[in-house]
Design a protein around this motif. Sequence first.
Motif, PDB file in Angstrom:
ATOM      1  N   ASP A 301       0.833  -1.198   0.000  1.00  0.00           N
ATOM      2  CA  ASP A 301       0.000   0.000   0.000  1.00  0.00           C
ATOM      3  C   ASP A 301       0.870   1.253   0.000  1.00  0.00           C
ATOM      4  N   VAL A 302       0.556   2.189  -0.881  1.00  0.00           N
ATOM      5  CA  VAL A 302       1.297   3.445  -0.937  1.00  0.00           C
ATOM      6  C   VAL A 302       1.018   4.264   0.321  1.00  0.00           C
ATOM      7  N   ILE A 303       2.077   4.718   0.958  1.00  0.00           N
ATOM      8  CA  ILE A 303       1.932   5.561   2.146  1.00  0.00           C
ATOM      9  C   ILE A 303       2.023   7.034   1.764  1.00  0.00           C
ATOM     10  N   ARG A 304       3.081   7.391   1.017  1.00  0.00           N
ATOM     11  CA  ARG A 304       3.258   8.801   0.660  1.00  0.00           C
ATOM     12  C   ARG A 304       4.458   8.951  -0.279  1.00  0.00           C
ATOM     13  N   ASP A 305       4.536  10.123  -0.902  1.00  0.00           N
ATOM     14  CA  ASP A 305       5.777  10.572  -1.532  1.00  0.00           C
ATOM     15  C   ASP A 305       6.653  11.088  -0.404  1.00  0.00           C
ATOM     16  N   ILE A 306       7.678  10.322  -0.047  1.00  0.00           N
ATOM     17  CA  ILE A 306       8.485  10.724   1.101  1.00  0.00           C
ATOM     18  C   ILE A 306       9.472  11.818   0.733  1.00  0.00           C
ATOM     19  N   MET A 307       9.831  11.904  -0.572  1.00  0.00           N
ATOM     20  CA  MET A 307      10.678  12.989  -1.082  1.00  0.00           C
ATOM     21  C   MET A 307      10.230  13.326  -2.488  1.00  0.00           C
ATOM     22  N   THR A 308      10.335  14.607  -2.842  1.00  0.00           N
ATOM     23  CA  THR A 308       9.917  15.080  -4.158  1.00  0.00           C
ATOM     24  C   THR A 308      10.946  16.059  -4.709  1.00  0.00           C
ATOM     25  N   GLN A 309      10.596  16.687  -5.820  1.00  0.00           N
ATOM     26  CA  GLN A 309      11.476  17.685  -6.423  1.00  0.00           C
ATOM     27  C   GLN A 309      11.707  18.862  -5.481  1.00  0.00           C
ATOM     28  N   GLN A 310      10.746  19.124  -4.604  1.00  0.00           N
ATOM     29  CA  GLN A 310      10.915  20.201  -3.625  1.00  0.00           C
ATOM     30  C   GLN A 310      12.034  19.896  -2.631  1.00  0.00           C
ATOM     31  N   ASP A 311      12.369  18.611  -2.495  1.00  0.00           N
ATOM     32  CA  ASP A 311      13.469  18.213  -1.611  1.00  0.00           C
ATOM     33  C   ASP A 311      14.792  18.108  -2.371  1.00  0.00           C
ATOM     34  N   GLY A 312      14.784  18.549  -3.620  1.00  0.00           N
ATOM     35  CA  GLY A 312      16.015  18.565  -4.400  1.00  0.00           C
ATOM     36  C   GLY A 312      16.219  17.368  -5.302  1.00  0.00           C
ATOM     37  N   LEU A 313      15.207  16.510  -5.454  1.00  0.00           N
ATOM     38  CA  LEU A 313      15.358  15.351  -6.317  1.00  0.00           C
ATOM     39  C   LEU A 313      15.155  15.736  -7.783  1.00  0.00           C
ATOM     40  N   VAL A 314      16.064  15.230  -8.627  1.00  0.00           N
ATOM     41  CA  VAL A 314      15.942  15.417 -10.076  1.00  0.00           C
ATOM     42  C   VAL A 314      16.300  14.085 -10.736  1.00  0.00           C
ATOM     43  N   ASN A 315      15.287  13.416 -11.269  1.00  0.00           N
ATOM     44  CA  ASN A 315      15.489  12.121 -11.951  1.00  0.00           C
ATOM     45  C   ASN A 315      16.276  11.135 -11.093  1.00  0.00           C
ATOM     46  N   PRO A 316      15.721  10.729  -9.934  1.00  0.00           N
ATOM     47  CA  PRO A 316      16.408   9.742  -9.086  1.00  0.00           C
ATOM     48  C   PRO A 316      16.413   8.364  -9.730  1.00  0.00           C
ATOM     49  N   ARG A 317      17.470   7.596  -9.439  1.00  0.00           N
ATOM     50  CA  ARG A 317      17.619   6.280 -10.062  1.00  0.00           C
ATOM     51  C   ARG A 317      17.819   5.205  -9.000  1.00  0.00           C
ATOM     52  N   ALA A 318      19.046   4.745  -8.838  1.00  0.00           N
ATOM     53  CA  ALA A 318      19.325   3.664  -7.893  1.00  0.00           C
ATOM     54  C   ALA A 318      19.171   4.151  -6.456  1.00  0.00           C
ATOM     55  N   VAL A 319      18.826   3.209  -5.560  1.00  0.00           N
ATOM     56  CA  VAL A 319      18.567   3.596  -4.171  1.00  0.00           C
ATOM     57  C   VAL A 319      18.897   2.433  -3.246  1.00  0.00           C
ATOM     58  N   CYS A 320      19.376   2.751  -2.048  1.00  0.00           N
ATOM     59  CA  CYS A 320      19.549   1.740  -0.999  1.00  0.00           C
ATOM     60  C   CYS A 320      19.378   2.406   0.356  1.00  0.00           C
ATOM     61  N   ARG A 323      21.658   1.717   7.578  1.00  0.00           N
ATOM     62  CA  ARG A 323      21.839   2.420   8.849  1.00  0.00           C
ATOM     63  C   ARG A 323      20.933   3.642   8.962  1.00  0.00           C
ATOM     64  N   ASP A 324      19.659   3.465   8.608  1.00  0.00           N
ATOM     65  CA  ASP A 324      18.675   4.539   8.668  1.00  0.00           C
ATOM     66  C   ASP A 324      19.067   5.748   7.823  1.00  0.00           C
ATOM     67  N   CYS A 325      19.901   5.534   6.825  1.00  0.00           N
ATOM     68  CA  CYS A 325      20.200   6.567   5.836  1.00  0.00           C
ATOM     69  C   CYS A 325      19.803   6.054   4.452  1.00  0.00           C
ATOM     70  N   LEU A 326      19.192   6.908   3.669  1.00  0.00           N
ATOM     71  CA  LEU A 326      18.818   6.565   2.304  1.00  0.00           C
ATOM     72  C   LEU A 326      19.836   7.176   1.355  1.00  0.00           C
ATOM     73  N   TYR A 327      20.416   6.325   0.508  1.00  0.00           N
ATOM     74  CA  TYR A 327      21.385   6.744  -0.502  1.00  0.00           C
ATOM     75  C   TYR A 327      20.724   6.570  -1.871  1.00  0.00           C
ATOM     76  N   LEU A 328      20.845   7.583  -2.720  1.00  0.00           N
ATOM     77  CA  LEU A 328      20.314   7.426  -4.072  1.00  0.00           C
ATOM     78  C   LEU A 328      21.209   8.134  -5.077  1.00  0.00           C
ATOM     79  N   THR A 329      21.119   7.666  -6.317  1.00  0.00           N
ATOM     80  CA  THR A 329      21.842   8.309  -7.409  1.00  0.00           C
ATOM     81  C   THR A 329      20.852   9.073  -8.282  1.00  0.00           C
ATOM     82  N   GLN A 330      21.367  10.082  -8.977  1.00  0.00           N
ATOM     83  CA  GLN A 330      20.537  10.866  -9.891  1.00  0.00           C
ATOM     84  C   GLN A 330      21.121  10.821 -11.298  1.00  0.00           C
TER      85      GLN A 330
END
Length: 341
Positions: A301-320, A323-330
């Motif tokens: 079930d979808v909960i929410r958009d936890i991050m969007t373009q307003q948070d600085g995301l531009v074409n996000p790709r890989a993610v992991c 340790r309670d940190c989210l790493y992603l590539t753009q």
Amino acid sequence: MFGVQHPEITFTKHVNTTDNFAANIGTTNVTDKQKDLSLGAESRDEQTVPKDLSLGPKSKDEQTVPKVVGTNPISDKLKLVKVINTKGVTSPDLSSIDVLNIQDSVKIVVADNANSCIKCYNYDDGTLHCVCKTSGKPRCLTKLGNGNHVAVTIPTHRQIIFVEVDSIITTTKSIHTGKSYSWITQLLDSSLAVSVWASDPGYVDILDLNGHVIRSISDLPPEPRYLTSLGESLLVMSYKYTCKAFTRVTLSPSSRHIDWVKSRDSMMLKDARGITCDGHGFIYVTDFDRHSVVQISADGDVIRDIMTQQDGLVNPRAVCFVRDCLYLTQENGEIKIFTWT
């Protein structure tokens, strides 16, 4: 019964010295919270690296990633704490990402599909730690066990390579398979789940660490691409234009059960490019077109958009999630790191 095809397997072993990638050495931008949120070193007991590549009875996150006390992933927000710019003379294509603890420091490992190499960056200052050229374009990588070994798919060469990341990246084994495997993830029993990109109906092979097919998970939506594990379950994101779907499959030693299949539209997704889970059992999917990360429950079930373009995301790709940190590539070659606030 599952239709199992055993690929021809050959092994090679060699050492890759670090290439001179000075033009692509990363730079880092850090927020005010960098020092407070630095991952730092683990205790001496936690630094012990098992000789084998098995996960043991717990997941990777449960064994190596302590949960942040008081974190509530349903209501808390993720805040940007660091940006590493990997773009140099040549533009990277960071198709996969994972995080290792090596010699008291945190290293970020990425597959650079465009430049046919695996790169390792230092968490602390964002500089390039080492590079390993690959025989073809690497698509996906996954950490093995809790040490510094990584498995990497090279679908153009029908190959999976195993590397050890230290002061340099050393290729310890190369497996030539009979199929073009795209995505890869390690399961609780230490086996590897690999997606067969163009399969229709879709299926996923389960391999042992020597590359032998143990069984196949069949009757999935067409063209399974992105994979991650959640406890005893496998999450599969299919990509075919006419049937984009998200499936959860619970695995047992002798069977499999499809728990649910969700459509792309019901999950607010336009162009999923990466999938991961946190230590609390929540699922995160990057949406390239909507410049967002969608948070999903274990029930799909979808909960929410936890991050969007307003948070600085531009074409996000890989993610992991580690340790309670989210790493992603753009798409622009940046690695962004977020943590709970």
